[in-house]
Scaffold this motif. Structure first.
Motif, PDB file in Angstrom:
ATOM      1  N   MET A 180      -2.729  27.582 -23.608  1.00 21.40           N
ATOM      2  CA  MET A 180      -2.697  28.743 -24.632  1.00 21.40           C
ATOM      3  C   MET A 180      -4.012  28.934 -25.028  1.00 21.40           C
ATOM      4  O   MET A 180      -4.885  29.215 -24.216  1.00 21.40           O
ATOM      5  CB  MET A 180      -1.654  28.057 -25.828  1.00 21.40           C
ATOM      6  CG  MET A 180      -0.359  27.664 -25.516  1.00 21.40           C
ATOM      7  SD  MET A 180       0.685  28.991 -24.822  1.00 21.40           S
ATOM      8  CE  MET A 180       1.176  29.998 -26.573  1.00 21.40           C
ATOM      9  N   ASP A 181      -4.301  28.778 -26.397  1.00 17.94           N
ATOM     10  CA  ASP A 181      -5.678  29.286 -26.876  1.00 17.94           C
ATOM     11  C   ASP A 181      -6.584  28.071 -26.567  1.00 17.94           C
ATOM     12  O   ASP A 181      -7.931  28.285 -26.744  1.00 17.94           O
ATOM     13  CB  ASP A 181      -5.652  29.405 -28.504  1.00 17.94           C
ATOM     14  CG  ASP A 181      -5.069  28.519 -29.211  1.00 17.94           C
ATOM     15  OD1 ASP A 181      -4.726  27.074 -28.572  1.00 17.94           O
ATOM     16  OD2 ASP A 181      -4.834  28.746 -30.386  1.00 17.94           O
ATOM     17  N   PRO A 185      -9.462  20.525 -27.991  1.00 13.64           N
ATOM     18  CA  PRO A 185     -10.488  19.754 -27.592  1.00 13.64           C
ATOM     19  C   PRO A 185     -11.538  19.868 -28.402  1.00 13.64           C
ATOM     20  O   PRO A 185     -12.407  19.022 -28.763  1.00 13.64           O
ATOM     21  CB  PRO A 185     -10.859  20.205 -25.958  1.00 13.64           C
ATOM     22  CG  PRO A 185      -9.576  20.608 -25.517  1.00 13.64           C
ATOM     23  CD  PRO A 185      -8.904  21.324 -26.643  1.00 13.64           C
ATOM     24  N   SER A 186     -11.823  21.264 -28.787  1.00 13.87           N
ATOM     25  CA  SER A 186     -12.862  21.658 -29.753  1.00 13.87           C
ATOM     26  C   SER A 186     -12.828  21.024 -31.323  1.00 13.87           C
ATOM     27  O   SER A 186     -13.641  20.191 -31.877  1.00 13.87           O
ATOM     28  CB  SER A 186     -13.131  22.979 -30.043  1.00 13.87           C
ATOM     29  OG  SER A 186     -13.557  23.934 -28.756  1.00 13.87           O
ATOM     30  N   VAL A 187     -11.401  20.991 -31.658  1.00 16.49           N
ATOM     31  CA  VAL A 187     -11.225  20.144 -32.822  1.00 16.49           C
ATOM     32  C   VAL A 187     -11.499  18.653 -32.914  1.00 16.49           C
ATOM     33  O   VAL A 187     -11.996  18.223 -33.648  1.00 16.49           O
ATOM     34  CB  VAL A 187      -9.818  20.449 -33.196  1.00 16.49           C
ATOM     35  CG1 VAL A 187      -9.239  19.514 -34.386  1.00 16.49           C
ATOM     36  CG2 VAL A 187      -9.713  21.950 -33.448  1.00 16.49           C
ATOM     37  N   VAL A 188     -11.066  18.036 -31.584  1.00 21.95           N
ATOM     38  CA  VAL A 188     -11.253  16.674 -31.486  1.00 21.95           C
ATOM     39  C   VAL A 188     -12.803  16.284 -31.485  1.00 21.95           C
ATOM     40  O   VAL A 188     -13.109  15.408 -31.919  1.00 21.95           O
ATOM     41  CB  VAL A 188     -10.623  16.129 -30.250  1.00 21.95           C
ATOM     42  CG1 VAL A 188     -10.941  14.679 -29.948  1.00 21.95           C
ATOM     43  CG2 VAL A 188      -8.977  16.516 -30.634  1.00 21.95           C
ATOM     44  N   ALA A 189     -13.467  17.170 -30.598  1.00 20.56           N
ATOM     45  CA  ALA A 189     -14.850  16.782 -30.440  1.00 20.56           C
ATOM     46  C   ALA A 189     -15.835  16.912 -31.873  1.00 20.56           C
ATOM     47  O   ALA A 189     -16.613  16.342 -31.697  1.00 20.56           O
ATOM     48  CB  ALA A 189     -15.505  17.924 -29.594  1.00 20.56           C
ATOM     49  N   LEU A 215      -9.677  27.794 -20.782  1.00 19.69           N
ATOM     50  CA  LEU A 215     -10.944  27.285 -20.086  1.00 19.69           C
ATOM     51  C   LEU A 215     -12.094  28.249 -20.754  1.00 19.69           C
ATOM     52  O   LEU A 215     -13.239  27.719 -21.371  1.00 19.69           O
ATOM     53  CB  LEU A 215     -10.973  27.755 -18.715  1.00 19.69           C
ATOM     54  CG  LEU A 215     -12.207  27.780 -17.807  1.00 19.69           C
ATOM     55  CD1 LEU A 215     -12.872  26.463 -18.016  1.00 19.69           C
ATOM     56  CD2 LEU A 215     -12.242  28.241 -16.598  1.00 19.69           C
ATOM     57  N   HIS A 216     -12.002  29.549 -21.223  1.00 18.48           N
ATOM     58  CA  HIS A 216     -12.899  30.423 -21.957  1.00 18.48           C
ATOM     59  C   HIS A 216     -13.258  29.433 -23.276  1.00 18.48           C
ATOM     60  O   HIS A 216     -14.353  29.600 -23.880  1.00 18.48           O
ATOM     61  CB  HIS A 216     -12.534  31.786 -22.115  1.00 18.48           C
ATOM     62  CG  HIS A 216     -12.810  32.509 -20.798  1.00 18.48           C
ATOM     63  ND1 HIS A 216     -12.403  33.668 -20.456  1.00 18.48           N
ATOM     64  CD2 HIS A 216     -13.111  31.926 -19.464  1.00 18.48           C
ATOM     65  CE1 HIS A 216     -12.616  34.302 -19.368  1.00 18.48           C
ATOM     66  NE2 HIS A 216     -12.916  33.065 -18.583  1.00 18.48           N
ATOM     67  N   SER A 217     -12.184  29.311 -24.151  1.00 16.52           N
ATOM     68  CA  SER A 217     -12.276  28.916 -25.119  1.00 16.52           C
ATOM     69  C   SER A 217     -12.855  27.522 -25.226  1.00 16.52           C
ATOM     70  O   SER A 217     -13.834  27.016 -26.183  1.00 16.52           O
ATOM     71  CB  SER A 217     -10.980  28.589 -25.859  1.00 16.52           C
ATOM     72  OG  SER A 217     -11.219  28.014 -27.317  1.00 16.52           O
ATOM     73  N   MET A 218     -12.777  26.646 -24.458  1.00 14.73           N
ATOM     74  CA  MET A 218     -13.367  25.317 -24.436  1.00 14.73           C
ATOM     75  C   MET A 218     -14.927  25.358 -23.921  1.00 14.73           C
ATOM     76  O   MET A 218     -15.830  24.655 -24.580  1.00 14.73           O
ATOM     77  CB  MET A 218     -12.835  24.400 -23.309  1.00 14.73           C
ATOM     78  CG  MET A 218     -11.263  23.969 -23.755  1.00 14.73           C
ATOM     79  SD  MET A 218     -10.667  22.849 -22.287  1.00 14.73           S
ATOM     80  CE  MET A 218      -8.669  23.076 -22.999  1.00 14.73           C
ATOM     81  N   LEU A 219     -15.150  26.238 -22.973  1.00 10.90           N
ATOM     82  CA  LEU A 219     -16.424  26.790 -22.562  1.00 10.90           C
ATOM     83  C   LEU A 219     -17.455  27.175 -23.803  1.00 10.90           C
ATOM     84  O   LEU A 219     -18.600  27.065 -23.957  1.00 10.90           O
ATOM     85  CB  LEU A 219     -16.753  27.560 -21.595  1.00 10.90           C
ATOM     86  CG  LEU A 219     -16.110  26.931 -20.180  1.00 10.90           C
ATOM     87  CD1 LEU A 219     -15.933  28.053 -19.064  1.00 10.90           C
ATOM     88  CD2 LEU A 219     -16.924  25.813 -19.618  1.00 10.90           C
ATOM     89  N   GLN A 220     -16.604  27.935 -24.695  1.00 10.99           N
ATOM     90  CA  GLN A 220     -17.503  28.604 -25.811  1.00 10.99           C
ATOM     91  C   GLN A 220     -17.213  27.841 -26.956  1.00 10.99           C
ATOM     92  O   GLN A 220     -17.728  28.139 -28.002  1.00 10.99           O
ATOM     93  CB  GLN A 220     -16.725  29.826 -26.053  1.00 10.99           C
ATOM     94  CG  GLN A 220     -17.094  31.146 -25.079  1.00 10.99           C
ATOM     95  CD  GLN A 220     -18.525  31.491 -25.171  1.00 10.99           C
ATOM     96  OE1 GLN A 220     -19.189  31.242 -25.761  1.00 10.99           O
ATOM     97  NE2 GLN A 220     -18.728  32.449 -23.860  1.00 10.99           N
TER      98      GLN A 220
END
Length: 263
Positions: A180-181, A185-189, A215-220
């Motif tokens: 999905m969005d 992973p960003s929240v956890v990091a 993928l784009h969300s995690m890379l950004q």
């Protein structure tokens, strides 16, 4: 914990340059690499997609003979059943969906390292990639705990999961699988002090579906400490996590040994 084997990453290259016999064996269109684990800590993983049945079965046979265990990825139900029938003496372990499997000779258990890998999924649909990561990390000697369905649509679910994995169990590294969005992973990091590996999955609707938006969300991400593997690459996430966790485990053993020798 068994003693870690000595690795020489350049032995195969030196052998090739000097004309010495190179470990391995050719079969039609494929050349296996049974020494890969000695060089990198990660055994060769056989990708089933694109191989003929003959190539696949021959490759599995060679690695079973030389290593005793072999991981096969991107299987479907029919090919998994054919491999099972082709190697009736071998044990087999698969992920729930059967797309990744380990075939092994009896008595060839993975070396236990003491590394600890935690895995979170945003939704239940992310489990296929997460289980693939779990399987490869366990093959590399790690203990793995997986907690599913703790995504940002119900953020309260994340609190007990992180408390268990990052605080109580003290994981060396976390893999976070999300489609999905791809925000989890960003929240956890942004909340934990251990490395986080983002695993985007091909789950989603319309624009950005098939894992592209995730993928784009995690890379950004704006959360330092998050690294990302390719879409649906559970093998890559599990292997990277195991390398981190196994290094941490080796350091714990070394510190414990130093403390005992100094007393």
């Amino acid at each position: 914990m068994k003693e870690r084997p000595t690795r020489d990453p350049f032995s195969a290259l030196r052998a090739a340059l000097s004309g010495e016999p190179i470990p391995g064996r050719s079969n039609p269109g494929v050349w296996v690499d049974p020494q890969r684990e000695l060089r990198t800590g990660i055994p060769e993983v056989v990708l089933a997609e694109g191989k003929t049945d003959h190539q696949l079965e021959t490759t599995v046979a060679v690695l079973l003979e030389q290593r005793g265990r072999v991981v096969v990825s991107r299987l479907d139900g029919d090919r998994c059943a054919r491999l099972r029938a082709a190697f009736p003496e071998a044990g087999m372990r698969t992920t729930t969906d059967g797309r990744t499997a380990v075939f092994y000779r009896p008595g060839t258990e993975p070396r236990v390292t003491g590394g600890k890998v935690g895995i979170l999924t945003a939704g239940a649909a992310d489990l296929p990639a997460a289980e693939e990561a779990q399987l490869i990390a366990e093959e590399l000697g790690c203990s793995v705990r997986l907690i599913s369905d703790v995504g940002v649509a119900g953020l309260h679910r994340l609190v007990p999961a992180l408390r268990e994995l990052a605080e109580e169990w003290d994981a060396d590294v976390l893999i976070v699988a999300a489609g999905m969005d791809g925000v989890l992973p960003s929240v956890v990091a942004g909340l934990v002090d251990v490395p986080v590996i983002g695993l985007p999955t091909p789950v989603g609707y319309g624009f950005g579906g098939a894992g592209v938006a995730a993928l784009h969300s995690m890379l950004q991400t704006c959360a330092p400490g998050l690294v990302v593997v390719n879409i649906d690459n559970g093998i890559g996430a599990g292997a990277a996590a195991a390398k981190v966790a196994n290094r941490c485990a080796a350091q714990r053993v070394s510190k414990h040994s130093d403390a005992r020798s100094s007393t």
